[in-house]
Structures are given as C-alpha cells and as structure tokens.
Design a protein around this motif. Structure first.
Motif, mmCIF file in Angstrom:
data_model
loop_
_atom_site.group_PDB
_atom_site.id
_atom_site.type_symbol
_atom_site.label_atom_id
_atom_site.label_comp_id
_atom_site.label_asym_id
_atom_site.label_seq_id
_atom_site.Cartn_x
_atom_site.Cartn_y
_atom_site.Cartn_z
ATOM 1 N N PRO A 212 0.794 -1.246 0.000
ATOM 2 C CA PRO A 212 0.000 0.000 0.000
ATOM 3 C C PRO A 212 0.819 1.285 0.000
ATOM 4 N N PRO A 213 1.918 1.412 0.787
ATOM 5 C CA PRO A 213 2.670 2.674 0.739
ATOM 6 C C PRO A 213 3.265 2.963 -0.634
ATOM 7 N N CYS A 214 3.549 1.909 -1.387
ATOM 8 C CA CYS A 214 4.198 2.088 -2.685
ATOM 9 C C CYS A 214 3.217 2.463 -3.792
ATOM 10 N N VAL A 215 1.944 2.216 -3.587
ATOM 11 C CA VAL A 215 0.957 2.464 -4.639
ATOM 12 C C VAL A 215 -0.085 3.498 -4.214
ATOM 13 N N ARG A 216 0.126 4.107 -3.035
ATOM 14 C CA ARG A 216 -0.883 5.017 -2.468
ATOM 15 C C ARG A 216 -1.221 6.173 -3.409
ATOM 16 N N LYS A 220 -4.861 6.787 -5.444
ATOM 17 C CA LYS A 220 -5.654 8.012 -5.290
ATOM 18 C C LYS A 220 -5.915 8.663 -6.644
ATOM 19 N N ALA A 221 -4.891 8.732 -7.485
ATOM 20 C CA ALA A 221 -5.046 9.330 -8.818
ATOM 21 C C ALA A 221 -6.010 8.510 -9.669
ATOM 22 N N PHE A 222 -5.947 7.182 -9.524
ATOM 23 C CA PHE A 222 -6.845 6.320 -10.295
ATOM 24 C C PHE A 222 -8.300 6.527 -9.862
ATOM 25 N N ASP A 223 -8.527 6.643 -8.553
ATOM 26 C CA ASP A 223 -9.884 6.915 -8.064
ATOM 27 C C ASP A 223 -10.433 8.192 -8.677
ATOM 28 N N GLU A 224 -9.594 9.209 -8.753
ATOM 29 C CA GLU A 224 -10.037 10.482 -9.322
ATOM 30 C C GLU A 224 -10.383 10.333 -10.796
ATOM 31 N N LEU A 225 -9.599 9.548 -11.530
ATOM 32 C CA LEU A 225 -9.893 9.318 -12.947
ATOM 33 C C LEU A 225 -11.232 8.624 -13.134
ATOM 34 N N SER A 264 -8.009 3.254 -3.240
ATOM 35 C CA SER A 264 -7.301 3.620 -2.012
ATOM 36 C C SER A 264 -7.786 2.801 -0.828
ATOM 37 N N GLU A 265 -9.090 2.598 -0.737
ATOM 38 C CA GLU A 265 -9.641 1.822 0.368
ATOM 39 C C GLU A 265 -9.411 0.328 0.190
ATOM 40 N N THR A 266 -9.346 -0.113 -1.050
ATOM 41 C CA THR A 266 -9.154 -1.538 -1.337
ATOM 42 C C THR A 266 -7.713 -1.979 -1.105
ATOM 43 N N SER A 267 -6.765 -1.073 -1.270
ATOM 44 C CA SER A 267 -5.343 -1.416 -1.289
ATOM 45 C C SER A 267 -4.883 -2.301 -0.122
ATOM 46 N N PRO A 268 -5.089 -1.919 1.154
ATOM 47 C CA PRO A 268 -4.593 -2.790 2.230
ATOM 48 C C PRO A 268 -5.295 -4.138 2.273
ATOM 49 N N LYS A 269 -6.579 -4.181 1.967
ATOM 50 C CA LYS A 269 -7.304 -5.464 1.963
ATOM 51 C C LYS A 269 -6.794 -6.364 0.845
ATOM 52 N N ALA A 270 -6.569 -5.776 -0.325
ATOM 53 C CA ALA A 270 -6.085 -6.557 -1.467
ATOM 54 C C ALA A 270 -4.686 -7.105 -1.205
ATOM 55 N N SER A 308 -0.927 -2.467 6.987
ATOM 56 C CA SER A 308 -2.144 -2.852 6.267
ATOM 57 C C SER A 308 -3.211 -3.356 7.232
ATOM 58 N N MET A 309 -2.820 -4.180 8.211
ATOM 59 C CA MET A 309 -3.796 -4.681 9.178
ATOM 60 C C MET A 309 -4.378 -3.535 9.996
ATOM 61 N N LYS A 310 -3.557 -2.574 10.355
ATOM 62 C CA LYS A 310 -4.046 -1.432 11.129
ATOM 63 C C LYS A 310 -5.026 -0.600 10.304
ATOM 64 N N ALA A 311 -4.692 -0.386 9.022
ATOM 65 C CA ALA A 311 -5.582 0.385 8.153
ATOM 66 C C ALA A 311 -6.941 -0.288 8.007
ATOM 67 N N VAL A 312 -6.938 -1.614 7.925
ATOM 68 C CA VAL A 312 -8.193 -2.355 7.767
ATOM 69 C C VAL A 312 -9.021 -2.314 9.040
ATOM 70 N N THR A 313 -8.397 -2.599 10.180
ATOM 71 C CA THR A 313 -9.146 -2.669 11.435
ATOM 72 C C THR A 313 -9.583 -1.299 11.937
ATOM 73 N N ASP A 314 -8.850 -0.242 11.580
ATOM 74 C CA ASP A 314 -9.265 1.102 11.978
ATOM 75 C C ASP A 314 -10.589 1.475 11.329
#
Length: 635
Positions: A212-216, A220-225, A264-270, A308-314
């Motif tokens: 996730p940190p490498c593709v963040r 985000k840019a893809f979501d905007e597109l 962006s929201e899918t990234s850590p789960k994926a 990633s686990m923290k992002a998901v559980t938060d």
C-alpha cells in the motif's frame, strides 16, 4: 504437442476437440487474396481457445530439463518465463534454454529479456555475468523491475519509483481508455459497465501485488480518474458531485451503489489477501507450518503487513477477527485457509459502511421526513441493482443517454434535470401548490401526466415476462378474458406450466414520496411494493381460487427493487426453463428476466418523468415543443 496431450489423462476432456482441430492440416484463408490460402500444419493457431494450454504442454519437457540442470525456480506464464535463483544458477538455466529451445523450434528473445539483481552493495555481481548479459543484449536492473505487470524492487523507495515510472505521468494505454470512455459514440450504459468491470478489476490486480505505501499516490489518482469519467458521463457537475455522490458511485451494487470500488480503500485489503493466498509458497515456508519461525519485525514485509492490518481494522473493527494478532504470525495463521481473505475483508467493510449509512439516514428523519432512509432502502432492495449490470447486447436491453442519466440521478438522490427549478414550487399539471418543492420527482406519480408513459412502463414489464414465458415453452395469455364474469377483472398474464396454473398482475410503484415516507412504508426494503402486493392479492385472490390458479402479483419499484412474490415468479419461470428448455441454464433465465424487467422499469420511469416535465413546460408557455427528445421514445 499432441503426444504430450494424449499422455496426460487429466486432460482427457480435451482429446476430442484437439483431434478435431489438429489431427490434420487445415486451410487458412488470406484476406483480400482472391481465395488463396496457406496450410496450417505446425504449431498452435493464434486465437484458438485451447492453444494456450497446448503450448504449455509443449513447453513442459523443456522446463523440466532446465530445472534438472540448474538449481532455480521456474515460473512460466505461457511463453513468458521467469527464472529465480542466485546469479550463477540463473545463468546456467539461461545456457540450458539456449540449447534446448532450438530442439523444439523455439528461441529465447534476448532483446526482451531482463536480469534483476538487487544486492550489489552486499555482493557485487560477477564481471563474467555482466559481460555475458551485455553480449546477449539482456538488460540489467539493480533498483526495480516490472514483472508480470507488477513492480519488484530492492526497497520501498525503489518500488515506489518503479510504480511512478510505470503508472505515473502519461500512461498512454490508460489515458486512451479513459478518453474513449467519454466519447459521444459510447453510451452511458456501456461506459459505466466498462468502468466497473474493466477499469476497477485491472487496478485491483496491481493493488494485490504492490504494498500500500508504494501504490498510495497512484491509487488516489486512479480513483479520481474513475470518478471524473463517471460523473462527466452521466452529467454530474458542480455541487452535485460532492461526498454523498462519490460514496454512491463507489458503494457496492448490493448496497445501492455503482460498484466503482475505491482503489485507495481496497489497497490494504487486497495486499493482505494476496499474501494470505500465497502463504504456502516456498518463499514463506519458514514462516508457516507447525515449526514456523516468526516473520522478522525489522523486515519491510513485516512493516507493510502491520500497517495494512491497522488500516483495515481502523476502518472496520470487525475485521480483527479475521486477522492474526501480529504480522509475525501472518503466514502461519493463513497456512491452511487463505484464498478468500480479500473477499471477506471487503464484505465486512461494505457491511460496516452500509450500516453507518443506515444510521445516518435514520438520524435525518426529523429533517427530511424519512426520504433519506426511504431512498437507501429502495436502492438496496432485492434486484434493485440489476439494471446497472445489464449488458446492452440489444436495443431491448439498452438505456438511451437520457434514460440512463435519469436512472442514475434517481439512484444517487439528485434532482432529475438541471432546469427543473424553472417550473417553480407547484405542479402546473395537477395544480398542487407545493408538489415540486416537496418532491422533485413529482411527475412519476402525478395523475395529470398524459400520453400513456405510465402505461407503457407497465407494459414493458409485462412484455419482458410474456416473452420469457413463451421462450421456455409455457402457455401464456395476455389479459385473459372471461375469468371473472361478475366484475370483468383481467390479470395481466395467465401462465400455464405442467402441473401449475398461475395468474400474474404487474404493478410499478414509486417509493420516494413525502406521503409514503411519512407513513414509514419505505423504511424497509420493498415496503411500498409489498403493500401493493397485498392490494393485488385482495383484488385477484377470488378469481384465482375460482379457476384453481395460483396468484402471484409482480410488483417492482421505480428504483428497481422487486417484491417477494415477483422474485417467486422469476424463480418459477427459471425452474420451468431448466426443465423444459435444457439449453438455457436456470441462472441465465433468472438473469434474463431480471435484466429485462430492470431495463423496462428504468426506461419507463425516465420517460414518465420526461413526459410530465415537457407537458409542464408547455403548460407554462416556457417551451412549445417537448423539452427532451430521446431516440425511440415517441416524444
């Protein structure tokens, strides 16, 4: 090639089709060559559905021999071969390939070959290997490399640089895709399907492969597109494109959204899901199994899993029950069951988000009279999402530009048209002084709308059921007469199946009015439709009993939801189709009926409103002709 196939019993179902296609040479016709042809007698044919697996079988013996001659791991994806090991052994494998491939009439394309080595600081690569790579024109990479569409690298910074280089800036393929989506020749119906079914899944692959940190930034840019393309295509501009609309577009279909899931929201789960899926791979063998070693806390992988686990559980606290206590035991935790983690985490997140939306909508009842909760229940009712998934393979299954925009705006809780304010607060047709102020979609229920659009909406649903019943071999009559001599009541359909006699009557109701919301009918899924069901049963139950028939009212809502008896009728027809039209699978029958009904409902809804709007403008003298013209609408 055929010998390899016929010596593999597990592939016996392919024997006959392979014999049909490859047992003898065939003629390949040449375009614009006056009937000339060439003989296809060697190798697989491009485009043949079984050519890929036949080529893999053809290559299997070569792969086995290479593995015997070098201590490497081979990962083959058709003709794309990845060799993993220490540099000396990889070069051994390369030499073996150079010797073995010509024996099977193949060669290694070194101009497209790459060699990645990320350990120069600790153990510099031998000069002999560098010279050999240069001699064969093989590119050497010491920071990052794109492998099967994803990026690997020496550290997080290198991977991020690789992602930026491959995905950032001007990706001509991606730019062309989004440009073409917004061309006028592509309908809104097709565009939204392509965004959901092609754009989102492609990005999901990268999210599974990249931390996730490498593709963040790229996520985000893809979501905007995606959001910009969707909003532009269905005409959402200015203040309409706020947070609520964005949430509606990104929410899952079953919860009333358009399924354009946020990258962006899918990234850590994926990412967690992909690691769980490969927890049994040899690279992670030491960290799984009974006598496992904990994943080192100082490793980059440990940090990525922890974050990633923290992002998901938060975001979704309930997800903690699906994850291990720490990243150290991650691979051991999923060593036995792992393939569906992303699906499970995504489902929990979707349910959590939906429950939050329901709570917010309930909290607004004092302000809006219950319209927010009514809309949420209506768009998440059974089959309410069906019109969004229909493939416009024919005119009967395609929504025009105006129709799709109207359906989308109703689903998103927006006003019907940009210029509706010109009509004022009262309805020029029924003369209710606050009708348009209280209900922006008033023309869907205004009894003074003329032109028969409400009848055509009703008949469109009837036609969908009628045609399907005929196709599956049922005896079906529209508006049968003389069923009730006393009052002349005629249900819309009489369907006779072996051992079953059904009467059905269709109704389309609108659940989003102040009156309906005030009484709470629409605060539960298909509440308005179920109330209409009870009215229909009361009206026709006597007629059905008189003729020994079963009465099933078919009630749908303008947002697409189907009442329980309507769902039952769909399943009855599907069961009959499975039994009497064996070439048409049950699930396909259901999909066809639900899709046909969904399109007819949305088309009728849009045209009913546009007819009322045009008549209101004409009544006020603002416009002398119909304000909106839609192909095939009769307006």
């Amino acid at each position: 090639m055929l010998r390899e196939l016929y010596s593999t019993p597990a592939l016996s179902p392919l024997y006959r089709i392979a014999d049909f296609g490859y047992s003898a040479p065939s003629q390949l016709l040449l375009q614009r060559c006056e009937g000339l042809s060439i003989s296809s007698s060697n190798g697989v044919r491009q485009g043949d559905p079984i050519s890929a697996i036949l080529f893999c079988l053809y290559m299997r013996e070569v792969m086995v021999k290479v593995a015997e001659q070098a201590d490497v791991c081979l990962y083959g994806f058709f003709d794309d071969l990845n060799v993993v090991g220490n540099p000396d052994e990889v070069m051994k494998a390369f030499k073996a390939l150079q010797q073995l491939l010509p024996q099977v009439s193949l060669e290694c394309n070194t101009s497209k070959s790459h060699f990645a080595y990320f350990h120069h600081e600790d153990a510099p690569l031998k000069r002999s290997i560098r010279n050999a790579l240069a001699e064969h024109n093989i590119q050497l990479h010491d920071e990052w490399l794109e492998v099967v569409g994803a990026v690997i690298g020496r550290d997080e910074q290198a991977i991020r640089a690789g992602v930026t280089a491959t995905l950032g800036g001007h990706d001509h393929g991606r730019d062309a895709f989004f440009y073409r989506l917004q061309l006028d020749v592509l309908t809104e119906h097709s565009c939204m399907n392509l965004l959901r079914q092609c754009a989102v899944p492609k990005m999901n692959y990268l999210l599974r492969c990249l931390p996730p940190p490498c593709v963040r930034d790229e996520a985000k840019a893809f979501d905007e597109l995606v959001l910009e393309a969707a909003k532009a295509k269905i005409g959402i501009h200015g203040d309409e494109g706020g947070e609520t609309t964005t949430l509606g577009l990104q929410t899952r279909l079953r919860h009333g959204g358009f399924g354009m899931t946020s990258a962006s929201e899918t990234s850590p789960k994926a990412y967690l899901g992909s690691l769980a899926a490969v927890s049994g791979a040899s690279a992670f063998e030491r960290y799984s199994g009974d006598g496992y070693t904990p994943l080192p806390s100082e490793s980059m992988l440990h940090g990525w899993i922890t974050d990633s686990m923290k992002a998901v559980t938060d975001v979704t606290p309930a997800s903690s029950g699906e994850l291990p206590e720490s990243a150290s035991s991650f691979f051991h935790h999923f060593s036995k069951s792992s393939s569906s983690l992303q699906h499970t985490l995504s489902k929990l997140a979707s349910e959590h988000s939906h429950e939050a939306s329901v709570k917010r909508a309930h909290a607004m009842k004092k302000k809006d009279g219950g319209l927010a909760i009514s809309l949420l229940r209506a768009i998440s009712a059974p089959h309410a999402w069906a019109w969004k998934t229909v493939i416009p393979a024919s005119k009967d299954l395609e929504l025009t530009s105006a129709e799709y925009k109207m359906a989308a705006r109703l689903n998103l809780g927006l006003k019907p048209l940009a210029g509706v304010e010109a009509l004022g607060e009262g309805c020029p047709l029924c003369h209710k002084p606050t009708a348009l102020r209280d209900d922006r979609w008033h023309f869907l229920t205004c009894k003074k709308v003329q032109g028969g659009e409400q009848i055509r909406r009703h008949n469109g649903v009837v036609n969908a059921l009628y045609k399907t019943a005929l196709i599956i071999g049922a005896q079906v009559v529209r508006e049968p007469v003389k069923l009730s001599a006393g009052d002349g009541r005629r249900p819309d359909l009489q369907i006779v199946l072996p051992g079953r006699h059904i009467l059905a009557d269709v109704a389309v109701c609108h659940p989003l009015t102040q009156r309906v919301a005030k009484h709470g009918l629409a605060w539960t899924a298909t509440g308005v439709a179920r109330e209409k069901e009870r009215t229909k049963r009361k009206k026709y139950s006597g007629t059905a009993t008189l003729h020994g028939a079963e009465f099933l009212p078919f009630v749908v809502e303008t947002c697409g939801g189907m009442a329980p008896d309507a769902v039952t009728l769909v399943r009855v027809l599907a069961d009959a189709g499975q039994q009497y039209a064996a070439m048409w699978p049950r699930n396909d029958v259901i999909r066809h009926i639900v899709g046909s009904v969904a399109i007819a409902t949305q088309r009728g809804m849009a045209m009913t409103y546009l007819t009322g709007y045009s008549q209101a403008l004409a009544r006020l003298g603002v416009w002398k002709e119909p304000a909106v013209r839609v192909e095939g609408s009769g307006m």
